[in-house]
Scaffold this active site. Structure first.
Site, PDB file in Angstrom:
ATOM      1  N   GLU A  69      -3.714  -1.840   0.282  1.00 40.74           N
ATOM      2  CA  GLU A  69      -2.739  -0.925   0.893  1.00 40.74           C
ATOM      3  C   GLU A  69      -3.418   0.316   1.460  1.00 40.74           C
ATOM      4  O   GLU A  69      -3.007   0.844   2.501  1.00 40.74           O
ATOM      5  CB  GLU A  69      -1.671  -0.524  -0.130  1.00 40.74           C
ATOM      6  CG  GLU A  69      -0.908  -1.680  -0.756  1.00 40.74           C
ATOM      7  CD  GLU A  69      -0.350  -2.666   0.253  1.00 40.74           C
ATOM      8  OE1 GLU A  69       0.090  -2.237   1.336  1.00 40.74           O
ATOM      9  OE2 GLU A  69      -0.347  -3.878  -0.042  1.00 40.74           O
ATOM     10  N   HIS A  96      -4.887  -0.277   4.839  1.00 38.46           N
ATOM     11  CA  HIS A  96      -3.847  -0.248   5.881  1.00 38.46           C
ATOM     12  C   HIS A  96      -3.621   1.160   6.446  1.00 38.46           C
ATOM     13  O   HIS A  96      -3.117   1.295   7.565  1.00 38.46           O
ATOM     14  CB  HIS A  96      -2.511  -0.724   5.306  1.00 38.46           C
ATOM     15  CG  HIS A  96      -2.305  -2.197   5.347  1.00 38.46           C
ATOM     16  ND1 HIS A  96      -2.512  -2.958   6.474  1.00 38.46           N
ATOM     17  CD2 HIS A  96      -1.875  -3.060   4.386  1.00 38.46           C
ATOM     18  CE1 HIS A  96      -2.215  -4.223   6.203  1.00 38.46           C
ATOM     19  NE2 HIS A  96      -1.836  -4.310   4.948  1.00 38.46           N
TER      20      HIS A  96
END
EC number: 3.4.11.-
Length: 874
Positions: free
Chosen positions: A317, A320
């Site tokens: 994450e 990202h």
């Protein structure tokens, strides 16, 4: 019938997309939301600054499940005007406002909409999540999940990734509650009704799917180890379990900034554990949300595999925040740019921080096998898959976009060299910051950094479905290699075998690895130094299977014993042999003989793959005679028991991360295949545990002990484990108990597991947990399919087709079968159903059943003959 093929010509990808008219473009949103927990609704108001590109009397925005109360525009040079007509199009998920006077092109225009929505319980848009407070009461929080197309459930917006804009967000809530959004707080003030209005600073330009907001009673822990505040939030009493993720996040942000030569551009990083969450996590910029079990970690109650999973998800994450958030794909057919890179980067950074975990060894049995497995079905799809409708987008969040995408990234990084590859990534991020890209933009940056034509080599891998199998024949020192499309169903048609992949051969010999050899055509001949030893696809960095002769496989088995092959080579060789047998390239007896030769293997990753391949064979033979099934189970025991007994199952704190996992794997596999000593030990642990000694079962062994107790027990054991699900202190313990329940073959217990999925006791996010293990036995597989048919309307109501979870459940309830008759029965059932939103998953499940049916037809007698020769079958 609702099935569809996925190999679409990429040239048509942009045609027919269901996108909004381009007459206006959003530049800024000023959004105010006020959730109401008494009736689970929210009131909202949004003012959108628009760039008007052509004279217009209509403006269309995306909405779904939103009631619009009013809409008006104000433009420079034109009087403010209310919409004279509001038209909804449910199919296109949009509302169109008509205005009396023309809104002139080039004018500064604001569209203001007042609306009301529902804090739904579907884990999409702006939704409610519930949890049990420490006093036993049920409490709620309001949270959001916008990816891919659910921002439109939260507020009227231009819900397409390319339409980036700035966001000013205000949340109105009870004074005692915490309010979070992507940015830090600008101001907080009291408003009427004993409430507060929290306004956040303006965001950078970003896509709607990355917007996030949360309102609830949350607690946090914080670290100052990064130059900006980093926090982990959770429901009261759970926040301290975020320590591992918090410390890792601070280190990872610093590492990514340096690696990408790009500062994290937001003022803070919050990570929040959400009790109800459909995915594993979501990369909202500056406010990442997680399924509780993927963020919170308790060293005392969770094992090594859980720790590695949490680390991988957190680092995925955070990757990202650059790859996806700072630079975003222009449309969803470029999803792999986000997910493939973030997946690869999480393994890359995990290896930096935890080299002793040896994650790249496991990559071959994890991402590579996941990618090759799905990609071996006709119903697979290209990495860059054309999507046109909202209902299609959720279906591509799969092993192709994530795992095959990351395998392509890994292949490129090995080809170019990691330093050159990272330089290309830095150039890509600098050039396209705050913008949108297509795959060609990444190829251009990597080409510029390397001096190689990356697009020419890699376009085929992303734009074409499937992967090749290399058939190897030998003549002395000459090795002939030929590539063809690989399908698990063993029925490749000529028109499906036209793609010629650029294949990096990676020739391993005693002198080292030749990384320069490439197969660009259908076939080639290479010369080797020593006919006694060579292997293609060294370390399995290439995306293909290799089919050797039985004689060469035997020699490779010897080479493995003699230390000539890496862990990746050994695990990859087992995986290839298993996959090739399943699809008819080799005989299953050959694979069983190969596995038998690994009796001196001591590496966890290799054993993980051996266990997986044995489970695949046993799964395909699930409905065969009891004698044959018992014989395969006995072989499984004979293969795994020696290593289980040698290393033992007393897992000590001093055991390293990988050894803990090997002990757990060997113990579980041996016990579930009938090893008497392991079974006795497991049942003793379970008995002490049931008597109140919660430390009687090591956290690494918990799932296996539960499974062994259920396989050898009855309703009493089932109730003990069910009670553990109901009363365990954290999500990992609860999930382990819930996941084990389906192992029971007791008819009453099977019914209880199925009832659990729908009676409201198990959260929608976890519906798959009590039913998944039912596929491990024939009675459970049959009951599962009957349950799905009997309860189809209820399942669809609980898991709307627009969300990805319905497709997962469809695959679970169908994929355990192994016959053409069952495939037809399943097709017939769904022929009368609306399959929108899960047609791809259903097609893949049916392909898988067809492949298993063909495998059994080909090799049923072969397997029985081998089992008789080995004295497992009389």
């Amino acid at each position: 019938m609702c099935l569809r093929g996925a190999d679409v010509d990429h040239a048509t990808a942009h045609q027919g997309r269901e996108v909004l008219p381009a007459n206006v473009i959003p530049t800024n949103y000023d959004l105010t939301l006020e959730p109401n927990f008494s009736d689970f609704t929210f009131d909202g108001k949004v003012t959108i600054d628009l760039k008007v590109t052509e004279d217009s009397k209509e403006i269309s925005v995306n909405v779904i499940d939103i009631d619009v109360h009013s809409a008006h525009v104000s433009s420079s040079g034109v009087s403010a005007q209310e919409a004279i007509k509001t038209s909804y199009n449910d199919e296109l998920q949009r509302v169109t406002f008509q205005f009396k006077d023309t809104i002139p092109a080039g004018s500064e225009t604001k569209l203001t909409i007042k609306f009301k929505g529902t804090l739904n319980d579907k884990m999409a848009g702006f939704y409610r999540s519930s949890y049990k407070a420490e006093d036993g009461s049920t409490q709620y929080l309001a949270t959001s999940q916008m990816e891919p197309t659910d921002a439109r459930r939260a507020f009227p917006c231009f819900d397409e990734p390319a339409l980036k804009a700035n966001f000013d967000v205000t949340l109105i809530s009870d004074e005692k509650l915490t309010c979070l959004s992507n940015m830090d707080v600008k101001e907080e003030k009291k408003v009427e009704g004993g409430k507060k209005a929290v306004t956040f600073n303006k965001s950078p330009p970003m896509s709607t799917y990355l917007l996030a907001f949360i309102v609830g009673d949350l607690r946090y822990i914080e670290t100052n180890e990064f130059r900006l505040p980093v926090r982990v939030y959770a429901t009261p009493g759970n926040e301290h379990h975020g320590k591992f993720s918090l410390d890792l996040a601070a280190k990872t942000l610093k590492f990514y900034e340096e690696t990408f030569d790009s500062p994290f551009p937001l003022p803070k990083m919050d990570m929040v554990a959400i009790p109800d969450f459909s995915a594993g996590a979501m990369e909202n910029w500056g406010l990442i949300t997680y399924r509780t079990v993927d963020l919170l970690f308790d060293e005392n109650t969770s094992g090594a595999a859980t720790k590695q999973r949490v680390a991988e998800v957190v680092q995925h994450e955070l990757a990202h925040q650059w790859f996806g958030n700072l630079v975003t794909m222009d449309f969803w057919d470029g999803l792999w740019l986000n997910e493939g890179f973030a997946t690869w980067m999480s393994w890359y950074s995990c290896n930096i921080f935890y080299p002793e975990w040896r994650v790249w060894d496991g990559y071959v049995t994890d991402n590579l096998q996941r990618a090759l497995g799905l990609d071996s079905l006709r119903s697979s799809h290209p990495i860059e898959v054309p999507v046109k409708k909202a209902s299609e987008i959720n279906q591509i969040f799969d092993a192709i976009s994530y795992s095959k995408g990351s395998c392509v990234i890994r292949m490129i990084s090995k080809w170019l060299g990691e330093d050159v590859f990272m330089e290309g990534i830095r150039r890509y991020l600098k050039k396209h910051a705050y913008k949108n890209t297509e795959t060609g933009d990444l190829w251009a940056a990597l080409s510029e950094a390397s001096g190689k034509d990356v697009g020419k080599v890699m376009d085929i891998w992303t734009k074409k479905v499937g992967h090749p199998v290399l058939s190897v024949t030998e003549d002395g020192k000459k090795v002939h290699v030929k590539q063809n499309r690989f399908l698990r169903t063993a029925d490749v048609k000529p028109e499906e075998d036209e793609t010629l992949y650029p294949v990096f051969l990676g020739l391993r010999e005693k002198s080292g690895i030749n990384t320069e050899l490439t197969l660009n055509g259908r076939e080639t001949t290479i010369e080797i130094q020593d006919p006694e030893f060579y292997k293609l696809n060294a370390n399995h960095t290439g995306i293909y299977r290799t089919s050797y002769s039985p004689e060469r496989l035997t020699k490779l088995g010897e080479a493995a014993k003699n230390g000539l092959l890496s862990v990746e080579d050994r695990a990859g060789m087992v995986a290839d042999a298993g996959a090739l047998a399943a699809s008819g390239y080799q005989k299953t007896s050959g694979v069983l003989s190969l596995l038998k030769g690994f009796d001196t293997e001591e590496d966890f990753v290799v054993w993980d793959e051996i266990s997986s391949r044995l489970a695949t064979i046993r799964g395909a033979w699930l409905f065969e005679s009891e004698d044959v099934k018992k014989a395969l189970k006995h072989f499984n025991k004979d293969l795994i028991s020696p290593i289980a007994h040698k290393i033992g199952w007393d897992i000590k704190p001093t055991d390293d991360h990988v050894l803990q996992q090997l002990k757990a794997l060997a113990f579980g596999s041996a016990g579930m295949s009938g090893d008497e000593q392991v079974t006795k030990a497991a049942l003793e642990m379970f008995e002490k545990f049931a008597a109140g000694d919660k430390k009687a079962i090591n956290s690494n062994l918990r799932g296996s002990v539960y499974a062994i107790a259920l396989i050898n027990g009855g309703e009493k054991e089932y109730e003990i484990i069910l009670n553990e699900y109901r009363n365990a202190k954290n999500a990992d313990e609860r999930n382990t108990a819930l996941r084990a329940l389906g192992r029971s073959k007791n008819p009453n217990c099977i019914k209880k597991s199925l009832d659990l999925a729908l009676n409201g006791e198990v959260k929608e996010q976890d519906i798959y947990l009590p039913i998944s293990a039912l596929r491990t036995h024939a009675a459970g597989t049959e009951a599962l399919w009957q349950w799905a048919q009997d309860n189809w309307d209820t399942i669809v109501k609980k898991l709307p087709p627009g969300l990805s979870m319905l497709g997962s459940v469809v695959q679970i309830v169908t994929s355990g079968f192994c016959s053409d008759e069952k495939a037809k029965e399943i097709k017939d059932f769904f022929a009368t159903k609306d399959c929108k939103g899960f047609e791809m998953g259903l097609a893949q499940s049916l392909d898988s059943i067809t492949a298993k049916a063909g495998w059994i037809r080909r090799d049923k007698d072969d397997v029985e003959k081998w089992l008789k020769e080995q004295k497992y079958l009389s």
